[in-house]
Design a protein around this motif. Structure first.
Motif, PDB file in Angstrom:
ATOM      1  N   SER A 139       5.788 -17.310  -3.105  1.00 18.24           N
ATOM      2  CA  SER A 139       5.058 -18.189  -4.008  1.00 18.24           C
ATOM      3  C   SER A 139       3.561 -17.897  -3.970  1.00 18.24           C
ATOM      4  O   SER A 139       2.890 -17.840  -5.010  1.00 18.24           O
ATOM      5  CB  SER A 139       5.321 -19.651  -3.641  1.00 18.24           C
ATOM      6  OG  SER A 139       4.528 -20.506  -4.407  1.00 18.24           O
ATOM      7  N   MET A 140       3.027 -17.715  -2.774  1.00 19.55           N
ATOM      8  CA  MET A 140       1.597 -17.429  -2.636  1.00 19.55           C
ATOM      9  C   MET A 140       1.247 -16.105  -3.282  1.00 19.55           C
ATOM     10  O   MET A 140       0.272 -16.002  -4.020  1.00 19.55           O
ATOM     11  CB  MET A 140       1.219 -17.422  -1.154  1.00 19.55           C
ATOM     12  CG  MET A 140      -0.270 -17.272  -0.941  1.00 19.55           C
ATOM     13  SD  MET A 140      -0.729 -15.568  -0.724  1.00 19.55           S
ATOM     14  CE  MET A 140      -1.769 -15.690   0.660  1.00 19.55           C
ATOM     15  N   LEU A 141       2.067 -15.093  -3.057  1.00 16.99           N
ATOM     16  CA  LEU A 141       1.805 -13.783  -3.635  1.00 16.99           C
ATOM     17  C   LEU A 141       1.920 -13.838  -5.163  1.00 16.99           C
ATOM     18  O   LEU A 141       1.127 -13.217  -5.877  1.00 16.99           O
ATOM     19  CB  LEU A 141       2.767 -12.750  -3.055  1.00 16.99           C
ATOM     20  CG  LEU A 141       2.372 -11.294  -3.218  1.00 16.99           C
ATOM     21  CD1 LEU A 141       1.023 -10.992  -2.581  1.00 16.99           C
ATOM     22  CD2 LEU A 141       3.445 -10.396  -2.638  1.00 16.99           C
ATOM     23  N   SER A 142       2.869 -14.601  -5.652  1.00 20.68           N
ATOM     24  CA  SER A 142       3.034 -14.780  -7.101  1.00 20.68           C
ATOM     25  C   SER A 142       1.808 -15.439  -7.714  1.00 20.68           C
ATOM     26  O   SER A 142       1.353 -15.055  -8.800  1.00 20.68           O
ATOM     27  CB  SER A 142       4.279 -15.617  -7.373  1.00 20.68           C
ATOM     28  OG  SER A 142       4.432 -15.842  -8.746  1.00 20.68           O
TER      29      SER A 142
ATOM     30  N   ASN B 269       2.671  -2.267  -3.091  1.00 24.62           N
ATOM     31  CA  ASN B 269       4.124  -2.064  -3.159  1.00 24.62           C
ATOM     32  C   ASN B 269       4.461  -0.579  -3.190  1.00 24.62           C
ATOM     33  O   ASN B 269       5.348  -0.118  -2.474  1.00 24.62           O
ATOM     34  CB  ASN B 269       4.706  -2.751  -4.405  1.00 24.62           C
ATOM     35  CG  ASN B 269       5.131  -4.175  -4.160  1.00 24.62           C
ATOM     36  OD1 ASN B 269       5.561  -4.526  -3.074  1.00 24.62           O
ATOM     37  ND2 ASN B 269       5.020  -5.004  -5.179  1.00 24.62           N
ATOM     38  N   GLN B 270       3.737   0.170  -4.004  1.00 20.88           N
ATOM     39  CA  GLN B 270       3.981   1.611  -4.124  1.00 20.88           C
ATOM     40  C   GLN B 270       3.707   2.323  -2.800  1.00 20.88           C
ATOM     41  O   GLN B 270       4.504   3.138  -2.352  1.00 20.88           O
ATOM     42  CB  GLN B 270       3.126   2.199  -5.237  1.00 20.88           C
ATOM     43  CG  GLN B 270       3.381   3.666  -5.461  1.00 20.88           C
ATOM     44  CD  GLN B 270       2.558   4.235  -6.610  1.00 20.88           C
ATOM     45  OE1 GLN B 270       1.674   3.583  -7.153  1.00 20.88           O
ATOM     46  NE2 GLN B 270       2.852   5.459  -6.983  1.00 20.88           N
TER      47      GLN B 270
ATOM     48  N   ILE C 269      -6.589 -10.387   2.591  1.00 18.86           N
ATOM     49  CA  ILE C 269      -7.233  -9.064   2.661  1.00 18.86           C
ATOM     50  C   ILE C 269      -7.007  -8.449   4.040  1.00 18.86           C
ATOM     51  O   ILE C 269      -6.685  -7.266   4.157  1.00 18.86           O
ATOM     52  CB  ILE C 269      -8.727  -9.148   2.313  1.00 18.86           C
ATOM     53  CG1 ILE C 269      -8.894  -9.445   0.819  1.00 18.86           C
ATOM     54  CG2 ILE C 269      -9.459  -7.855   2.693  1.00 18.86           C
ATOM     55  CD1 ILE C 269     -10.317  -9.706   0.383  1.00 18.86           C
ATOM     56  N   LEU C 270      -7.141  -9.241   5.093  1.00 19.00           N
ATOM     57  CA  LEU C 270      -6.923  -8.724   6.453  1.00 19.00           C
ATOM     58  C   LEU C 270      -5.474  -8.328   6.683  1.00 19.00           C
ATOM     59  O   LEU C 270      -5.189  -7.322   7.335  1.00 19.00           O
ATOM     60  CB  LEU C 270      -7.368  -9.744   7.493  1.00 19.00           C
ATOM     61  CG  LEU C 270      -8.880  -9.928   7.610  1.00 19.00           C
ATOM     62  CD1 LEU C 270      -9.207 -11.058   8.580  1.00 19.00           C
ATOM     63  CD2 LEU C 270      -9.563  -8.643   8.023  1.00 19.00           C
ATOM     64  N   ARG C 271      -4.540  -9.102   6.138  1.00 16.47           N
ATOM     65  CA  ARG C 271      -3.122  -8.752   6.271  1.00 16.47           C
ATOM     66  C   ARG C 271      -2.823  -7.434   5.546  1.00 16.47           C
ATOM     67  O   ARG C 271      -2.077  -6.591   6.048  1.00 16.47           O
ATOM     68  CB  ARG C 271      -2.240  -9.879   5.740  1.00 16.47           C
ATOM     69  CG  ARG C 271      -2.246 -11.106   6.629  1.00 16.47           C
ATOM     70  CD  ARG C 271      -1.477 -12.250   5.989  1.00 16.47           C
ATOM     71  NE  ARG C 271      -1.543 -13.456   6.785  1.00 16.47           N
ATOM     72  CZ  ARG C 271      -0.598 -13.867   7.606  1.00 16.47           C
ATOM     73  NH1 ARG C 271       0.502 -13.163   7.742  1.00 16.47           N
ATOM     74  NH2 ARG C 271      -0.738 -14.977   8.289  1.00 16.47           N
ATOM     75  N   ILE C 272      -3.415  -7.277   4.364  1.00 20.91           N
ATOM     76  CA  ILE C 272      -3.240  -6.027   3.612  1.00 20.91           C
ATOM     77  C   ILE C 272      -3.844  -4.862   4.383  1.00 20.91           C
ATOM     78  O   ILE C 272      -3.238  -3.791   4.485  1.00 20.91           O
ATOM     79  CB  ILE C 272      -3.860  -6.159   2.208  1.00 20.91           C
ATOM     80  CG1 ILE C 272      -3.054  -7.158   1.379  1.00 20.91           C
ATOM     81  CG2 ILE C 272      -3.936  -4.796   1.517  1.00 20.91           C
ATOM     82  CD1 ILE C 272      -3.712  -7.576   0.079  1.00 20.91           C
TER      83      ILE C 272
ATOM     84  N   ASP D 113       8.779  -9.990  -3.393  1.00 19.78           N
ATOM     85  CA  ASP D 113       9.285 -10.774  -2.267  1.00 19.78           C
ATOM     86  C   ASP D 113       9.374  -9.929  -0.998  1.00 19.78           C
ATOM     87  O   ASP D 113       9.145 -10.430   0.106  1.00 19.78           O
ATOM     88  CB  ASP D 113      10.618 -11.444  -2.591  1.00 19.78           C
ATOM     89  CG  ASP D 113      11.740 -10.465  -2.891  1.00 19.78           C
ATOM     90  OD1 ASP D 113      11.477  -9.402  -3.482  1.00 19.78           O
ATOM     91  OD2 ASP D 113      12.898 -10.769  -2.551  1.00 19.78           O
ATOM     92  N   MET D 114       9.655  -8.648  -1.154  1.00 23.38           N
ATOM     93  CA  MET D 114       9.683  -7.736  -0.007  1.00 23.38           C
ATOM     94  C   MET D 114       8.274  -7.574   0.565  1.00 23.38           C
ATOM     95  O   MET D 114       8.082  -7.547   1.786  1.00 23.38           O
ATOM     96  CB  MET D 114      10.246  -6.378  -0.433  1.00 23.38           C
ATOM     97  CG  MET D 114      11.690  -6.437  -0.900  1.00 23.38           C
ATOM     98  SD  MET D 114      12.229  -4.933  -1.746  1.00 23.38           S
ATOM     99  CE  MET D 114      12.344  -3.801  -0.368  1.00 23.38           C
ATOM    100  N   LEU D 115       7.290  -7.464  -0.337  1.00 23.73           N
ATOM    101  CA  LEU D 115       5.898  -7.329   0.095  1.00 23.73           C
ATOM    102  C   LEU D 115       5.431  -8.608   0.782  1.00 23.73           C
ATOM    103  O   LEU D 115       4.758  -8.538   1.819  1.00 23.73           O
ATOM    104  CB  LEU D 115       4.998  -7.000  -1.099  1.00 23.73           C
ATOM    105  CG  LEU D 115       3.515  -6.866  -0.794  1.00 23.73           C
ATOM    106  CD1 LEU D 115       3.253  -5.771   0.238  1.00 23.73           C
ATOM    107  CD2 LEU D 115       2.741  -6.605  -2.077  1.00 23.73           C
ATOM    108  N   ALA D 116       5.771  -9.752   0.222  1.00 23.37           N
ATOM    109  CA  ALA D 116       5.372 -11.024   0.831  1.00 23.37           C
ATOM    110  C   ALA D 116       5.891 -11.115   2.268  1.00 23.37           C
ATOM    111  O   ALA D 116       5.153 -11.500   3.181  1.00 23.37           O
ATOM    112  CB  ALA D 116       5.895 -12.194  -0.002  1.00 23.37           C
ATOM    113  N   LYS D 117       7.140 -10.733   2.457  1.00 25.44           N
ATOM    114  CA  LYS D 117       7.723 -10.759   3.806  1.00 25.44           C
ATOM    115  C   LYS D 117       6.968  -9.816   4.736  1.00 25.44           C
ATOM    116  O   LYS D 117       6.655 -10.166   5.869  1.00 25.44           O
ATOM    117  CB  LYS D 117       9.202 -10.385   3.746  1.00 25.44           C
ATOM    118  CG  LYS D 117       9.890 -10.477   5.073  1.00 25.44           C
ATOM    119  CD  LYS D 117      11.377 -10.232   4.954  1.00 25.44           C
ATOM    120  CE  LYS D 117      12.043 -10.388   6.305  1.00 25.44           C
ATOM    121  NZ  LYS D 117      13.489 -10.237   6.220  1.00 25.44           N
TER     122      LYS D 117
END
Length: 72
Positions: free
Chosen positions: A34-37, A14-15, A51-54, A23-27
């Motif tokens: 929900s998954m990120l939570s 996020n930083q 991990i690949l998305r990150i 929710d911004m990061l999930a998008k």
């Protein structure tokens, strides 16, 4: 012994991306809030797909991502 700390990964990402809410990061990652939570709360683990998305959005290496998840 390694200690799982996915909240540090989420906070760091996020930083890095200048985001203020999960929710911004999930998008941005293309996952549900929900998954990120669930990852943050350690209900579910950080999947290889996440991990690949990150990796794709952060520019961090896989090793950097793994080090943010695990503490030796």
């Amino acid at each position: 012994m390694a200690s799982n700390r996915p909240h540090k990964l989420i906070d760091s990402l996020n930083q890095k991306l200048g985001l203020t809410r999960d929710d911004m990061l999930a998008k941005r990652l293309g996952v549900t809030n929900s998954m990120l939570s669930k990852v943050r709360a350690q209900v579910t683990g950080v999947s290889p797909n996440l991990i690949l998305r990150i990796y794709d959005v952060s520019g961090w290496s896989i090793e950097e991502i793994r080090s943010l998840i695990n503490e030796s």
